[in-house]
Scaffold this motif. Structure first.
Motif, PDB file in Angstrom:
ATOM      1  N   THR A 107       0.845   3.512   2.349  1.00 40.25           N
ATOM      2  CA  THR A 107       0.676   4.018   3.706  1.00 40.25           C
ATOM      3  C   THR A 107       1.687   5.125   3.996  1.00 40.25           C
ATOM      4  O   THR A 107       2.870   4.996   3.690  1.00 40.25           O
ATOM      5  CB  THR A 107       0.858   2.884   4.728  1.00 40.25           C
ATOM      6  OG1 THR A 107      -0.066   1.837   4.428  1.00 40.25           O
ATOM      7  CG2 THR A 107       0.621   3.382   6.142  1.00 40.25           C
ATOM      8  N   THR A 155       0.847  -1.197   0.000  1.00 38.54           N
ATOM      9  CA  THR A 155       0.000   0.000   0.000  1.00 38.54           C
ATOM     10  C   THR A 155       0.880   1.244   0.000  1.00 38.54           C
ATOM     11  O   THR A 155       2.106   1.163   0.118  1.00 38.54           O
ATOM     12  CB  THR A 155      -0.921   0.026   1.233  1.00 38.54           C
ATOM     13  OG1 THR A 155      -0.112   0.188   2.409  1.00 38.54           O
ATOM     14  CG2 THR A 155      -1.712  -1.268   1.351  1.00 38.54           C
ATOM     15  N   HIS A 186      -4.110   9.783   5.455  1.00 41.06           N
ATOM     16  CA  HIS A 186      -4.971   8.723   5.951  1.00 41.06           C
ATOM     17  C   HIS A 186      -5.516   7.915   4.763  1.00 41.06           C
ATOM     18  O   HIS A 186      -5.314   8.251   3.599  1.00 41.06           O
ATOM     19  CB  HIS A 186      -6.125   9.306   6.762  1.00 41.06           C
ATOM     20  CG  HIS A 186      -5.669  10.121   7.940  1.00 41.06           C
ATOM     21  ND1 HIS A 186      -5.120   9.556   9.071  1.00 41.06           N
ATOM     22  CD2 HIS A 186      -5.674  11.463   8.156  1.00 41.06           C
ATOM     23  CE1 HIS A 186      -4.810  10.494   9.937  1.00 41.06           C
ATOM     24  NE2 HIS A 186      -5.144  11.678   9.406  1.00 41.06           N
ATOM     25  N   ASP A 187      -6.190   6.828   5.073  1.00 42.43           N
ATOM     26  CA  ASP A 187      -6.844   5.988   4.069  1.00 42.43           C
ATOM     27  C   ASP A 187      -5.870   5.543   2.979  1.00 42.43           C
ATOM     28  O   ASP A 187      -5.932   5.996   1.828  1.00 42.43           O
ATOM     29  CB  ASP A 187      -8.026   6.721   3.429  1.00 42.43           C
ATOM     30  CG  ASP A 187      -9.065   7.115   4.455  1.00 42.43           C
ATOM     31  OD1 ASP A 187      -9.253   6.349   5.416  1.00 42.43           O
ATOM     32  OD2 ASP A 187      -9.664   8.195   4.298  1.00 42.43           O
ATOM     33  N   PRO A 188      -4.897   4.672   3.312  1.00 42.41           N
ATOM     34  CA  PRO A 188      -3.960   4.195   2.286  1.00 42.41           C
ATOM     35  C   PRO A 188      -4.670   3.349   1.244  1.00 42.41           C
ATOM     36  O   PRO A 188      -5.678   2.691   1.521  1.00 42.41           O
ATOM     37  CB  PRO A 188      -2.970   3.353   3.095  1.00 42.41           C
ATOM     38  CG  PRO A 188      -3.735   2.920   4.304  1.00 42.41           C
ATOM     39  CD  PRO A 188      -4.653   4.060   4.628  1.00 42.41           C
ATOM     40  N   SER A 189      -4.139   3.376   0.048  1.00 41.93           N
ATOM     41  CA  SER A 189      -4.704   2.605  -1.059  1.00 41.93           C
ATOM     42  C   SER A 189      -3.739   1.494  -1.459  1.00 41.93           C
ATOM     43  O   SER A 189      -2.526   1.594  -1.266  1.00 41.93           O
ATOM     44  CB  SER A 189      -4.993   3.515  -2.257  1.00 41.93           C
ATOM     45  OG  SER A 189      -3.814   4.169  -2.675  1.00 41.93           O
TER      46      SER A 189
END
Length: 301
Positions: free
Chosen positions: A52, A50, A57-60
């Motif tokens: 991160t 990911t 915030h909110d990793p893809s």
């Protein structure tokens, strides 16, 4: 009042039937191992897939993009080479010097406890104390090392500021600090060699050097292999003394791959990319360990 020969509770019997006795004893360790080793490893592996970041915030999910970037990262390869170079220049002295120290003590020098304490005591010091001590010793103008060099007419050296010397200075510090552990392993191995081997060799007229080459060193083959493997793994994971002595400098000439992971993750805030680099390095350590294990098995055959 219950009888001392009362039968166990049904619940306890069912647990014993489901789990073998050995597993019951190992269960507390297995729980802690899964909690503090397996789960972090799995979490780190997922993080490496990911983007991160500490700043978002909110990793893809990015798949293998982080690993692809790592293979193209010149700075990563440079730090990896620094790690390999440190391993090469530190492992051999840490094995050979430890063996020499153990042989000296084992020959029966007077005041053996003093020698044992002097050789092993630095290993008990925390890395912060060791680093501060050697920073003082390496001071360009006031340090003891340069003072001794001036006395013999060599001249001062920029131990921690010269790119061509800094890694050697770190290796010297590491040698002084950690050689005591290997010394202790060798000393224990020397004390386990049967005396009758030396007595038979003496009867046959073998001198001290012949006994060393024909009895002592062959008997130390296995412990030498163990010490070498342990030292390789320890040197590959170098971080603390490098960070405290030079912070990877000068100009990044001493930065190992573990420090690069730290810089990428906690200075550059890219935790996903840092995790990918750490797993590539983990694979390298596994390969080195497997190669050493294969070499040991081949020697035993």
């Amino acid at each position: 009042m219950s009888s001392p020969h009362a039968s166990p509770r049904p619940g306890a019997l069912s647990v014993r039937r489901l789990l073998p006795p050995g597993l019951l004893f190992a269960l507390p360790f297995l729980v802690l191992f899964a909690l503090f080793m397996v789960w972090p490893l799995a979490q780190g592996l997922w993080m490496s897939l990911t983007d991160t970041s500490l700043s978002a915030h909110d990793p893809s999910f990015v798949g293998l993009d982080n690993f692809t970037e790592a293979f193209r990262d010149a700075e990563m390869w440079r730090s990896l080479w620094h790690t390999v170079w440190f391993t090469l220049i530190s492992t051999v002295p840490l094995v050979v010097v430890a063996l020499g120290m153990a042989l000296l003590v084992h020959t029966g020098l007077p005041g053996q406890w003093v020698w044992r304490l002097a050789f092993f005591a630095p290993y008990l010091l925390p890395v912060g104390v060791v680093s501060l001590l050697w920073i003082w010793l390496y001071q360009p103008d006031l340090g003891l090392v340069n003072h001794l060099l001036d006395v013999i007419g060599v001249g001062s050296v920029g131990w921690l500021s010269d790119e061509s010397v800094a890694m050697w200075a770190i290796a010297l510090t590491t040698l002084w600090w950690t050689v005591g552990f290997n010394f202790l392993l060798y000393l224990a191995a020397l004390q386990s060699i049967p005396d009758h081997l030396y007595e038979a060799a003496a009867i046959d007229g073998a001198g001290a050097w012949r006994r060393l080459w024909s009895i002592t060193l062959p008997q130390l083959g296995r412990i030498t292999a163990v010490v070498t493997v342990l030292q390789l793994l320890a040197s590959l994971k170098v971080f603390d003394q490098v960070y405290l002595l030079t912070k990877g400098g000068p100009n990044g000439s001493t930065r190992p791959v573990v420090e690069y992971v730290y810089d990428v993750g906690f200075t550059g805030y890219r935790l996903g990319y840092a995790s990918a680099i750490s797993y590539l390095f983990f694979a390298l350590v596994l390969l080195a360990s497997a190669a050493q294990y294969a070499a040991l098995r081949r020697r035993e055959k």
